[in-house]
Motif scaffolding. Structure first.
Motif, PDB file in Angstrom:
ATOM      1  N   ILE A  87       0.877  -1.170   0.000  1.00 24.06           N
ATOM      2  CA  ILE A  87       0.000   0.000   0.000  1.00 24.06           C
ATOM      3  C   ILE A  87       0.912   1.217   0.000  1.00 24.06           C
ATOM      4  N   THR A  88       0.704   2.080  -0.963  1.00 20.21           N
ATOM      5  CA  THR A  88       1.455   3.330  -1.039  1.00 20.21           C
ATOM      6  C   THR A  88       0.436   4.454  -0.995  1.00 20.21           C
ATOM      7  N   ALA A  89       0.631   5.393  -0.082  1.00 19.67           N
ATOM      8  CA  ALA A  89      -0.335   6.475   0.067  1.00 19.67           C
ATOM      9  C   ALA A  89       0.372   7.819   0.068  1.00 19.67           C
ATOM     10  N   GLU A  90      -0.261   8.764  -0.623  1.00 28.19           N
ATOM     11  CA  GLU A  90       0.230  10.137  -0.644  1.00 28.19           C
ATOM     12  C   GLU A  90      -0.946  11.046  -0.945  1.00 28.19           C
ATOM     13  N   GLY A  91      -1.077  12.102  -0.164  1.00 32.43           N
ATOM     14  CA  GLY A  91      -2.188  13.026  -0.369  1.00 32.43           C
ATOM     15  C   GLY A  91      -3.516  12.306  -0.223  1.00 32.43           C
ATOM     16  N   ASP A  92      -4.387  12.473  -1.220  1.00 29.12           N
ATOM     17  CA  ASP A  92      -5.717  11.856  -1.158  1.00 29.12           C
ATOM     18  C   ASP A  92      -5.795  10.529  -1.908  1.00 29.12           C
ATOM     19  N   ARG A  93      -4.636   9.919  -2.204  1.00 31.87           N
ATOM     20  CA  ARG A  93      -4.618   8.670  -2.968  1.00 31.87           C
ATOM     21  C   ARG A  93      -3.941   7.547  -2.196  1.00 31.87           C
ATOM     22  N   ALA A  94      -4.454   6.361  -2.403  1.00 33.32           N
ATOM     23  CA  ALA A  94      -3.809   5.153  -1.903  1.00 33.32           C
ATOM     24  C   ALA A  94      -3.764   4.164  -3.055  1.00 33.32           C
ATOM     25  N   VAL A  95      -2.619   3.560  -3.249  1.00 38.21           N
ATOM     26  CA  VAL A  95      -2.449   2.550  -4.294  1.00 38.21           C
ATOM     27  C   VAL A  95      -2.181   1.222  -3.599  1.00 38.21           C
ATOM     28  N   ALA A  96      -2.957   0.219  -3.953  1.00 38.75           N
ATOM     29  CA  ALA A  96      -2.790  -1.110  -3.369  1.00 38.75           C
ATOM     30  C   ALA A  96      -2.448  -2.102  -4.469  1.00 38.75           C
ATOM     31  N   GLU A  97      -1.338  -2.789  -4.293  1.00 35.31           N
ATOM     32  CA  GLU A  97      -0.980  -3.900  -5.173  1.00 35.31           C
ATOM     33  C   GLU A  97      -1.473  -5.154  -4.474  1.00 35.31           C
ATOM     34  N   ALA A  98      -2.280  -5.947  -5.177  1.00 33.72           N
ATOM     35  CA  ALA A  98      -2.918  -7.088  -4.528  1.00 33.72           C
ATOM     36  C   ALA A  98      -3.087  -8.260  -5.486  1.00 33.72           C
ATOM     37  N   ARG A  99      -3.317  -9.418  -4.881  1.00 34.83           N
ATOM     38  CA  ARG A  99      -3.618 -10.647  -5.625  1.00 34.83           C
ATOM     39  C   ARG A  99      -4.840 -11.293  -4.977  1.00 34.83           C
TER      40      ARG A  99
END
Length: 129
Positions: A66-78
């Motif tokens: 999970i990478t988060a910055e500002g109003d965004r979160a990015v999740a790499e998942a399977r």
């Protein structure tokens, strides 16, 4: 736990349960799906319910990052699971969540379209027929 991490984990728990509750989403939430483009909140909630209905057992997610910055979160998942027809289902994703006021305002769901077409499309066709 950061708010973004909490929301990402709550999102995956909801999808596993097959029900994306209103209190997790903003009223104007939108979603973008690799194989459908942009859809509204209710259509996305229906897609989550449909996915839950075609699983023999709840879909299991592994969150790799999970990478988060500002109003965004990015999740790499399977994900891994078994469909109602007995076929295994495994998918790899990158989710981009936009967060507003502690809720998900938008989600972009990037996944392997070929896997979705080969495994999920026949189930959609069968249910419509």
């Amino acid at each position: 736990m950061r708010e973004a991490d909490r929301l990402v984990h709550a999102y995956f728990a909801a999808v596993t349960a097959g029900e994306l509750p209103d209190d997790l989403l903003t009223d104007d939430m939108t979603a973008w799906l690799t194989t459908q483009g942009t859809i509204g909140r209710q259509a996305y909630q229906q897609a989550v319910r449909w996915l839950g209905s075609v699983m023999k057992e709840p879909l299991r997610f592994t969150i790799d990052a999970i990478t988060a910055e500002g109003d965004r979160a990015v999740a790499e998942a399977r994900s891994e699971g078994v469909l109602v027809n007995g076929q295994p289902y495994a998918q790899t994703y990158v989710f981009v969540l936009r967060i507003r006021d502690g809720r998900i305002a938008a989600i972009a769901e990037h996944y392997n379209a070929l896997v979705a077409q080969e495994t999920l499309l026949p189930l959609m066709t069968h249910q419509q027929g």
